[in-house]
Design an enzyme around this catalytic site. Sequence first.
Site: not given
Length: 372
Positions: A359, A318-321
């Site tokens: 995050n 789910p993270t922005c990575d």
Amino acid sequence: MKHAPISTLTQHLVDHGPDHPVLFFAPERLHHSARVFQQGFPGLTTYAVKANSDPGVLENLVTAGLHAFDVASPAEMEAVRAAHPKAALHYNNPVRSEAEIAAARAYGIASASVDDLRGLMTIAPLGCEIAVRFKLPVKGAAYDFGSKFGATPEEAEMLLRRAADLGLPLAMTFHPGTQCTDPEAWAVYIQTAARIAARAGVRLGRLNVGGGFPAHRYGQAPDLHRFFTRIGEAVVQAFGADTPALVCEPGRAMVADAFALATRIKAVRDTGAIFLNDGIYGGLSELRDIGPSDRIRILSPQGLRRQGAAEPHMVFGPTCDSLDHLPQPLALPGDATEGDYVIFDGMGAYSLSIATRFNGYGLGAPIAVTAL
């Protein structure tokens, strides 16, 4: 987690519809694993706290009869003491600071591993059992521990002599590597330990055969009794009538099957890529290094099992990575859709213990259930 389990995993998901990942814990499964080791392993069973240090795990292992634990830090010593004030602590992280040695003295450790002379001389004043850790280029594990810890056989021989000169109780220890599926790896280490001790001219009081026992990750569950039997045979063959007492330190094999991780599908892209509400920065962290198992099931929000033909999907967290994805595609039912739950079974080891809150995502406290 001293309260009674509340329900089954499926019923909890249907009743509560959590949008965050949930780690479910079935205490009876942990008790079963403890019985397998206590009744089958021919020696003392300790638990490697690093695998999962949740208070509920430690409390249930104490209830199941464990009274010795493998610890790697003062924080783990404190956690064990909270569950069992008189438990035996085996301090098997061979690299320690002065402050950590002071903590080990205060907690009253029973045993400590060493793999170099400095480590021996710094821990020797505590007067505890010294377990000389050695390494070999033995294959069969998912990944090897020898690149970080362990003396060569020649170094181990020297360390045993020095420890004997200091009048300390003598032991040896090794670790065949995580998720080791070949019992012969233990046999090779045991045979080598006997030769090292003989060359050093010492008698071992104990031999710690490490962890590394495999958990159920693919196909049928491993038969741990095959490992126990081979270890017992190898010790008699190698040491004869003068066999040392045995110790083992399972982590993964003890706790993995007592937990399941429930994630939820956030999105299914036109490319087939699936986004989950957990990933490699959370409960799925270890899958980067060891790969996913085949113990995965998909449930609808109503608790029904998806039965579509399996299709490979790239799975993102789910993270922005952009690094937050599983290392290889997962074969998931073709009818899986947004809102479904993706259940990863056998997730008790190295999930909660190494998860982050990156995050703002991550795991909460485990939920005890009657069945997974």
